[in-house]
Scaffold this motif. Structure first.
Motif, short mmCIF file in Angstrom:
data_model
loop_
_atom_site.label_atom_id
_atom_site.label_comp_id
_atom_site.label_asym_id
_atom_site.label_seq_id
_atom_site.Cartn_x
_atom_site.Cartn_y
_atom_site.Cartn_z
N VAL A 1 0.85 -1.20 -0.03
CA VAL A 1 0.01 0.05 0.09
C VAL A 1 0.73 1.29 0.17
N ILE A 2 2.03 1.34 0.91
CA ILE A 2 2.67 2.51 0.92
C ILE A 2 3.45 2.61 -0.59
N THR A 3 3.88 1.31 -1.22
CA THR A 3 4.54 1.73 -2.69
C THR A 3 3.48 2.33 -3.52
N ASN A 4 2.30 1.89 -3.27
CA ASN A 4 1.16 2.38 -4.16
C ASN A 4 0.90 3.88 -3.87
N ILE A 5 0.89 4.14 -2.73
CA ILE A 5 0.84 5.70 -2.24
C ILE A 5 1.85 6.30 -3.06
N TYR A 6 3.15 6.14 -3.16
CA TYR A 6 4.28 6.86 -3.75
C TYR A 6 3.80 7.02 -5.26
N ALA A 7 3.27 5.55 -5.63
CA ALA A 7 3.27 5.61 -7.19
C ALA A 7 1.93 6.59 -7.68
N ASN A 8 1.10 6.79 -6.75
CA ASN A 8 -0.35 7.39 -7.29
C ASN A 8 -0.28 8.95 -6.81
N ASN A 9 0.64 9.33 -6.08
CA ASN A 9 0.35 10.77 -5.59
C ASN A 9 1.75 11.67 -5.83
N THR A 10 1.56 12.85 -5.76
CA THR A 10 2.56 13.76 -5.97
C THR A 10 3.43 13.77 -4.75
N SER A 11 4.97 14.25 -4.88
CA SER A 11 5.80 14.26 -3.73
C SER A 11 5.20 15.03 -2.75
N GLU A 12 4.54 16.28 -3.22
CA GLU A 12 4.03 17.12 -2.26
C GLU A 12 3.19 16.80 -1.29
N SER A 13 2.07 15.85 -2.00
CA SER A 13 1.18 15.43 -1.04
C SER A 13 1.66 14.29 0.09
N ILE A 14 2.78 13.59 -0.49
CA ILE A 14 3.44 12.62 0.29
C ILE A 14 3.95 13.35 1.39
N TYR A 15 4.65 14.48 1.14
CA TYR A 15 5.54 15.29 2.13
C TYR A 15 4.57 15.78 3.03
N ASN A 16 3.38 16.46 2.52
CA ASN A 16 2.39 16.80 3.63
C ASN A 16 1.86 16.07 4.26
N LEU A 17 1.73 14.69 3.78
CA LEU A 17 1.09 13.64 4.91
C LEU A 17 2.22 13.13 5.99
N LYS A 18 3.44 13.18 5.41
CA LYS A 18 4.49 13.06 6.40
C LYS A 18 4.84 14.02 7.40
N CYS A 19 4.64 15.07 6.95
CA CYS A 19 4.84 16.20 8.08
C CYS A 19 3.56 16.40 8.95
N ASP A 20 2.50 15.84 8.63
CA ASP A 20 1.27 15.93 9.55
C ASP A 20 0.91 14.54 10.12
N GLN A 21 1.82 13.83 10.43
CA GLN A 21 1.57 12.31 10.74
C GLN A 21 0.35 12.30 11.92
N LYS A 22 0.21 13.33 12.63
CA LYS A 22 -0.53 13.15 14.01
C LYS A 22 -1.96 13.17 13.21
N ASN A 23 -2.10 14.18 12.36
CA ASN A 23 -3.40 14.48 11.71
C ASN A 23 -3.81 13.06 10.86
N CYS A 24 -2.86 12.74 9.97
CA CYS A 24 -3.37 11.47 9.38
C CYS A 24 -3.66 10.20 10.19
N VAL A 25 -3.13 10.09 11.51
CA VAL A 25 -3.30 9.11 12.06
C VAL A 25 -4.85 9.30 12.69
N GLU A 26 -5.10 10.61 13.07
CA GLU A 26 -6.59 10.82 13.52
C GLU A 26 -7.49 10.27 12.58
N ILE A 27 -7.23 10.72 11.26
CA ILE A 27 -8.30 10.45 10.34
C ILE A 27 -8.55 9.04 10.17
#
Length: 99
Positions: free
Chosen positions: A14-40
């Motif tokens: 799934v993580i590999t597919n996240i990288y393949a299907n999203n922009t580096s900016e979106s992935i970076y934003n997700l990484k930077c806001d891990q707490k929020n991602c986990v809450e979601i």
């Protein structure tokens, strides 16, 4: 970079597919806001949404929203019904998000 997702049952494929299907900016934003991602992720699990992997891969923006805002969007629907539709076809989340 997204290894924190493994702690929540997200596997390497799934993580590999996240990288393949999203922009580096979106992935970076997700990484930077891990707490929020986990809450979601936890909120979606509370709602009994089963297609979290697909949502992470194809609707990454969902995990950049604030939980309170997402809950407000869901509150406009019959939650058990919309969750059932989302579990049948993850694209239905667009109805909730207003896309």
């Amino acid at each position: 970079m997204l290894d924190f997702l493994k702690n929540f049952g997200i596997d390497n494929e799934v993580i590999t597919n996240i990288y393949a299907n999203n922009t580096s900016e979106s992935i970076y934003n997700l990484k930077c806001d891990q707490k929020n991602c986990v809450e979601i992720i936890n909120y979606l699990k509370e709602l009994n949404i089963k297609v979290i992997d697909d949502l992470l891969i194809y609707k990454i923006g969902l995990f950049l929203e604030k939980k309170e805002e997402l809950a407000k969007k869901f509150s406009k629907f019959n939650i058990p019904v919309i969750v059932s539709y989302i579990n049948d076809d993850y694209v239905v989340i667009e109805e909730v998000l207003g896309e």
